[in-house]
Each structure stands twice: as structure tokens, then as C-alpha cells.
Design an enzyme around this catalytic site. Structure first.
Site, PDB file in Angstrom:
ATOM      1  N   THR A   1       0.827  -1.216   0.000  1.00 16.98           N
ATOM      2  CA  THR A   1       0.000   0.000   0.000  1.00 16.98           C
ATOM      3  C   THR A   1       0.854   1.256   0.000  1.00 16.98           C
ATOM      4  O   THR A   1       0.327   2.352  -0.198  1.00 16.98           O
ATOM      5  CB  THR A   1      -0.947   0.044   1.214  1.00 16.98           C
ATOM      6  OG1 THR A   1      -0.177  -0.014   2.421  1.00 16.98           O
ATOM      7  CG2 THR A   1      -1.919  -1.125   1.186  1.00 16.98           C
TER       8      THR A   1
ATOM      9  N   SER B   1      -4.479  -0.188  17.780  1.00 18.55           N
ATOM     10  CA  SER B   1      -5.694   0.347  17.175  1.00 18.55           C
ATOM     11  C   SER B   1      -6.840   0.407  18.173  1.00 18.55           C
ATOM     12  O   SER B   1      -6.911  -0.384  19.130  1.00 18.55           O
ATOM     13  CB  SER B   1      -6.093  -0.549  15.994  1.00 18.55           C
ATOM     14  OG  SER B   1      -7.407  -0.294  15.566  1.00 18.55           O
TER      15      SER B   1
ATOM     16  N   TYR C   1      -8.742  -8.788  12.710  1.00 18.07           N
ATOM     17  CA  TYR C   1      -7.830  -7.633  12.710  1.00 18.07           C
ATOM     18  C   TYR C   1      -7.616  -7.125  14.130  1.00 18.07           C
ATOM     19  O   TYR C   1      -6.472  -6.871  14.550  1.00 18.07           O
ATOM     20  CB  TYR C   1      -8.397  -6.517  11.826  1.00 18.07           C
ATOM     21  CG  TYR C   1      -7.651  -5.218  11.987  1.00 18.07           C
ATOM     22  CD1 TYR C   1      -6.397  -5.037  11.401  1.00 18.07           C
ATOM     23  CD2 TYR C   1      -8.177  -4.174  12.750  1.00 18.07           C
ATOM     24  CE1 TYR C   1      -5.688  -3.856  11.568  1.00 18.07           C
ATOM     25  CE2 TYR C   1      -7.474  -2.990  12.920  1.00 18.07           C
ATOM     26  CZ  TYR C   1      -6.239  -2.834  12.332  1.00 18.07           C
ATOM     27  OH  TYR C   1      -5.537  -1.668  12.506  1.00 18.07           O
TER      28      TYR C   1
ATOM     29  N   VAL D   1     -12.579   6.566   6.251  1.00 18.15           N
ATOM     30  CA  VAL D   1     -13.822   7.165   5.755  1.00 18.15           C
ATOM     31  C   VAL D   1     -13.569   8.523   5.098  1.00 18.15           C
ATOM     32  O   VAL D   1     -14.171   8.832   4.061  1.00 18.15           O
ATOM     33  CB  VAL D   1     -14.864   7.289   6.894  1.00 18.15           C
ATOM     34  CG1 VAL D   1     -14.355   8.158   8.029  1.00 18.15           C
ATOM     35  CG2 VAL D   1     -16.180   7.813   6.363  1.00 18.15           C
ATOM     36  N   ILE D   2     -12.672   9.332   5.658  1.00 17.26           N
ATOM     37  CA  ILE D   2     -12.413  10.649   5.074  1.00 17.26           C
ATOM     38  C   ILE D   2     -11.742  10.504   3.716  1.00 17.26           C
ATOM     39  O   ILE D   2     -12.079  11.216   2.759  1.00 17.26           O
ATOM     40  CB  ILE D   2     -11.577  11.514   6.032  1.00 17.26           C
ATOM     41  CG1 ILE D   2     -12.445  11.916   7.242  1.00 17.26           C
ATOM     42  CG2 ILE D   2     -11.027  12.753   5.319  1.00 17.26           C
ATOM     43  CD1 ILE D   2     -11.707  12.704   8.303  1.00 17.26           C
TER      44      ILE D   2
END
Length: 306
Positions: free
Chosen positions: A35, A116, A140, A183-184
Site C-alpha cells: 500500500t 488500534s 484484525y 472514511v475521510i
């Protein structure tokens, strides 16, 4: 200080590398570029393209002998962890153990770990503090929580100092539009392509959104602070998805088309952090408001702002 940054070509990791360079440290990057983006790499920074669970990680430690490790590399997609839990565990759990072993055998003194909010599961109380029970709802979440236990044991057995960060929803420049808390970035991607935003549920669900530069500052601060601490890193402010849409509309001066869908099974309704411990132990605080962070992010990607 020489610092090995895993995931250093990725969204959060590349900002940490930038911050380390600004502060006069010597970053070394390890990233498989699954990524990450080579364009974020600084030409003067040593770069090793490999998976964190690779046996070759030991050779990186042997050659570079870092003083500290900032571990950001991860499989970060909750749906992917459900579809492929073995792959998720190989990266998030076995990869972390590989790095801990590198520290043990080659003299690194500090391990800074990106955990997280997913470790908490469905919040029982708000705001969430570090004493909140941990009850992950996905592979996760489990694969981010379990390394925390390993890290504490490595301190007890081998004297490896650590700081564990549990991140809220991180956003900002260089984020890809998928993965946990993206989400942003998804909103920005849809704005760029003139597509309506999709919100699952009524949009009243809340999260704690923190700008990536504030995350980078926290990681660099932990090089000499926060030893032996597990810290929530967020803003302590809760923002609903509807509020988020209204803020973007205010910044851009344009009406945003929103499509509401059914609630997604397993989605948490409300989540935001209590960050008192981070303020105390890191001598750190979030400096970027949601409006400032959104404006920078939208401008970077070419969305016109007022």
C-alpha cells in the site's frame, strides 16, 4: 538516533519519516509497498523492500543496527482479516514478533507499536480510556491486540523498552481510500469523481478523527518519552458522519450528495478517546483541528476549498 520505520513508504509511516528527518534523526525504511508509494521515499533514506515477516528482516537489523523501531506496517483492512485471517495474522502478529526478535538480537532499545481502537471492540463507556476492557470484534482487532502482549513480555524478559499507541481514526494526505478508519479518504475520493457519498445507517455514528501530522509527532515524541505506556492517540473529540459531511460542505462551499444505506452488521455506533495519559506522558497534544486537517487534505488532492 537511527530509527527503523516499518511501513515507512505508507500513509502514516511516510509522515513519521518526514518528522524524523526534520528532528535530525536517521530513519531507515522497511516496506513491501503493498500500500506504500515509492514516491514518498526520500532518496537519502535507506530503503529495504520486504515483508515484515521475512527472515531477511534479521539482516536489516544486522546491517543497520537501529536504536529504535517504529512499527507501522500492518494488514489494516477489517474485511480482509475476516476473509483471510491467516494472512492477517502472518503480517500483524508474526511480523511483529520478527521485529521484536531483531531488537533482541541486535541491540535496539525502544519499540514503538501502532495498535488500534479496534482492540476495544464495542465501547462499554465513553470516552474510551486505556483501562477500558479489550474485546476485539474481528481477526484484525485480535491481530493488533496480541502483539501488545508480546511486547510487554519482551520488556520483562529482555529489557526492551516500548510505547504502545492505540490510534483513533487517522486521516490526511497520502491516505488510500480503503482500510481501517479511511472514511475521510473515501469521501475525498468520491468528491474527486463527483460521486455521491454513501453512509451506512443514519449518519449519527461518531468517531474520533486525528490528523496524520499529529500522529507522526506522537511517534517521534515517544523516542524518549512514554516508556512502558499504552496510550490512546486521538483528539478526544467525537464527530458524527453527518457533522463530517457538513464540515466538508462548509470548507468547499458545495452541497454534497449523500446516499444513506442500512446499518452494517458489526459496526460500532459511537467511539472516541480519552487522551489524558498521552498528554501527560508524551508532552504532546493534537494541534490540528478537523477543519484545518480536512482543508489541507482536500486542497492536496485538488478539491477546491474556500
Amino acid at each position: 538516533m537511527k530509527v527503523l520505520v516499518t511501513g515507512g513508504a505508507g500513509f502514516i509511516g511516510s509522515h513519521i519519516v518526514d518528522r524524523l528527518l526534520e528532528k535530525g534523526h536517521q530513519p531507515v525504511v522497511l516496506d513491501n509497498l503493498s500500500t506504500g508509494d515509492e514516491g514518498y521515499l526520500h532518496p537519502e533514506v535507506p530503503f529495504y523492500r520486504m515483508d515484515v515477516q521475512s527472515e531477511a528482516v534479521d539482516e536489516v537489523f544486522r546491517k543497520e543496527k537501529p536504536d529504535a523501531v517504529i512499527h507501522q506496517a500492518a494488514q489494516s483492512q477489517v474485511p480482509r482479516s475476516i476473509e483471510a485471517p491467516i494472512e492477517d495474522a502472518q503480517t500483524n502478529l508474526l511480523g511483529t514478533i520478527r521485529l521484536l526478535e531483531g531488537c533482541r538480537h541486535h541491540g535496539a532499545k525502544k519499540f514503538i507499536y501502532a495498535s488500534s481502537a479496534a482492540v476495544y471492540g464495542n465501547p462499554q463507556d465513553l470516552p474510551i480510556d486505556e483501562e477500558h476492557p479489550v474485546s476485539p470484534l474481528s481477526p484484525y482487532g485480535i491481530s493488533k491486540l496480541t502483539p501488545e502482549r508480546y511486547i510487554r513480555v519482551y520488556q520483562e524478559l529482555y529489557g526492551l523498552t516500548y510505547t504502545i499507541f492505540r490510534y483513533a481514526n487517522v486521516y490526511g494526505i497520502r491516505q488510500v481510500p480503503h482500510g481501517e478508519g479511511a472514511v475521510i479518504s473515501i469521501f475525498v475520493d468520491r468528491l474527486l469523481h463527483d460521486r455521491p457519498l454513501t453512509i451506512f445507517g443514519d449518519g449519527k455514528q461518531t468517531r474520533d478523527y486525528i490528523y496524520v501530522d499529529d500522529i507522526a509527532r506522537a511517534n517521534v515524541a515517544a523516542l524518549d518519552r512514554g516508556d512502558g505506556e499504552t496510550l490512546n492517540i486521538g483528539t478526544g473529540v467525537r464527530t458524527s458522519l453527518n457533522d463530517l459531511v457538513e464540515t466538508v460542505e462548509s470548507i468547499t462551499g458545495r452541497k454534497i450528495e449523500v446516499e444513506y444505506g442500512p446499518d452494517r452488521p458489526g459496526d460500532i455506533k459511537h467511539s472516541y478517546f480519552k487522551i489524558d495519559r498521552a498528554l501527560k506522558y508524551l508532552d504532546w497534544s493534537p494541534l490540528t483541528s478537523l477543519e484545518q486537517g480536512l482543508s489541507r487534505t482536500l486542497s492536496y488532492y485538488g478539491v477546491k476549498v474556500k
